[in-house]
Design an enzyme around this catalytic site. Structure first.
Site, PDB file in Angstrom:
ATOM      1  N   HIS A 191     -75.361 -49.345 -21.966  1.00  0.00           N
ATOM      2  CA  HIS A 191     -76.752 -48.453 -21.794  1.00  0.00           C
ATOM      3  C   HIS A 191     -77.294 -47.967 -22.740  1.00  0.00           C
ATOM      4  O   HIS A 191     -76.997 -48.012 -24.032  1.00  0.00           O
ATOM      5  CB  HIS A 191     -76.045 -47.291 -20.854  1.00  0.00           C
ATOM      6  CG  HIS A 191     -75.089 -46.606 -21.484  1.00  0.00           C
ATOM      7  ND1 HIS A 191     -75.365 -45.352 -22.031  1.00  0.00           N
ATOM      8  CD2 HIS A 191     -73.815 -46.532 -21.399  1.00  0.00           C
ATOM      9  CE1 HIS A 191     -74.499 -44.604 -22.653  1.00  0.00           C
ATOM     10  NE2 HIS A 191     -73.365 -45.369 -22.031  1.00  0.00           N
ATOM     11  N   CYS A 207     -67.857 -47.185 -22.757  1.00  0.00           N
ATOM     12  CA  CYS A 207     -69.007 -47.952 -22.732  1.00  0.00           C
ATOM     13  C   CYS A 207     -69.809 -48.214 -23.972  1.00  0.00           C
ATOM     14  O   CYS A 207     -69.456 -47.519 -25.143  1.00  0.00           O
ATOM     15  CB  CYS A 207     -70.032 -47.209 -21.735  1.00  0.00           C
ATOM     16  SG  CYS A 207     -69.550 -47.351 -19.989  1.00  0.00           S
TER      17      CYS A 207
END
Length: 323
Positions: free
Chosen positions: A196, A215
């Site tokens: 992301h 992440c």
């Protein structure tokens, strides 16, 4: 004499070690210069062993994140098409090593707040003032994803919220405050890990970039989105930017699922056979070394029994421009 040739040699060494190439011999550069050759050989052996766990042959097209390198490699037809810096998980929230297939690009995503943050940081404030959520550009919803329904926060007894009785989800709306930035890239997996964007682009200037909760944050999300959607004419660069600017979440299914590999290589060779080394940021090398190198009582020293393999550069698209 510390002349120009020697300064350039130091900068080349710093590049190979993933350090800032300033030519200054101090701190981390001095430490890396003094690593014994035997330790480097062991590091190569450990990564040869780890290479045996990877597929013998990669698909023609794939994404690969080398966690200790803090870098994403996009491979197309066996050649590196794109590379960019990434931010990976902290030691306590390490990015896991696994592979899966990317299926979606999500523009202007919502960020779903973990309950631990609701419990420790939000609920006391919301008990006093439920409208504080608006200040944070957040909202409460029932359900998840496209079917989520917004709930009035004043109808919730925030003072007595627990994980068992809280049947809702808090999420941050798309926009400049969003923790996922303007895009996320989903390869559904049990680790709940994805790629992301981030509103904190300044962190990419750091040499060591293990700051996330697991992440992988990418440096150039719009460039990556445009690449992944290049076979969809309706999603050109301007369409992507317009969708992001509208602050309305949009899921886009990829035409073809794209393999994604999250790997852990602290030593590899580039296409010219030139060695590169990185720090063992999660201690995986140290743990593997105990299994391979330590000598049990009365036993001969264990050593890696590596079968012939192509260099680790093959896993990294074998680009001669790799840094």
């Amino acid at each position: 004499m510390y002349d120009k040739a020697l300064a350039n040699a130091v900068k080349a060494f710093q590049n190979d070690a993933g350090l800032r190439p300033d030519g200054v011999v101090s701190g981390t550069t001095l430490r890396e210069l003094n690593v014994p050759i035997g330790q480097r050989i062991d590091q190569v052996l450990l990564n040869m062993e780890r290479w045996r766990w990877l597929p013998k042959k990669f698909e023609p097209d794939y994404l690969l994140v080398n966690i200790p390198e803090y870098r994403l490699h996009v491979v197309e037809n066996g050649e590196e098409a794109m590379t960019m810096r990434v931010i990976v998980g902290k030691a306590l929230t390490a990015t896991p090593i696994f592979s899966d297939k990317m299926e979606y690009v999500v523009l202007a995503p919502y960020w779903y707040v973990p309950f631990s943050i609701v419990d420790k940081e939000l609920k006391n404030r919301l008990a006093d003032n439920p409208q504080y959520l608006d200040h944070l550009d957040m909202e409460v919803v029932r359900g998840y994803g496209r079917t989520a329904t917004v709930i009035d926060p004043t109808t919730i007894d925030w003072a007595n919220v627990t994980q068992d009785n809280f049947k809702y989800t808090v999420r941050r709306r798309p926009g400049p405050k969003n923790d996922l930035g303007n895009a996320k890239f989903i390869f559904p997996n049990s680790n709940d890990v994805y790629l992301h964007d981030t509103p904190h682009g300044e962190l990419f200037s750091q040499v060591s970039r293990n700051f996330s909760h697991g992440c992988v944050r990418v440096e150039e999300p719009m460039k990556l989105a445009a690449y992944l959607l290049r076979d969809k004419p309706e999603w050109d660069e301007q369409s992507i930017l317009d969708t992001v600017a509208a602050h309305r979440e949009k899921y886009i299914t990829l035409t073809k699922k794209l393999p994604v590999y999250l790997v852990y290589l602290t030593a590899w060779a580039d296409a010219d056979g030139h060695a590169h080394f990185r720090d063992d940021i999660y201690g995986h090398d140290k743990a593997l070394a105990r299994e391979l190198f330590e000598k049990p009582a009365g036993a001969a020293p264990a050593r890696v029994a590596a079968r012939p393999q192509p260099s680790p550069a093959a896993a990294l698209a074998a680009s001669p421009k790799r840094s």
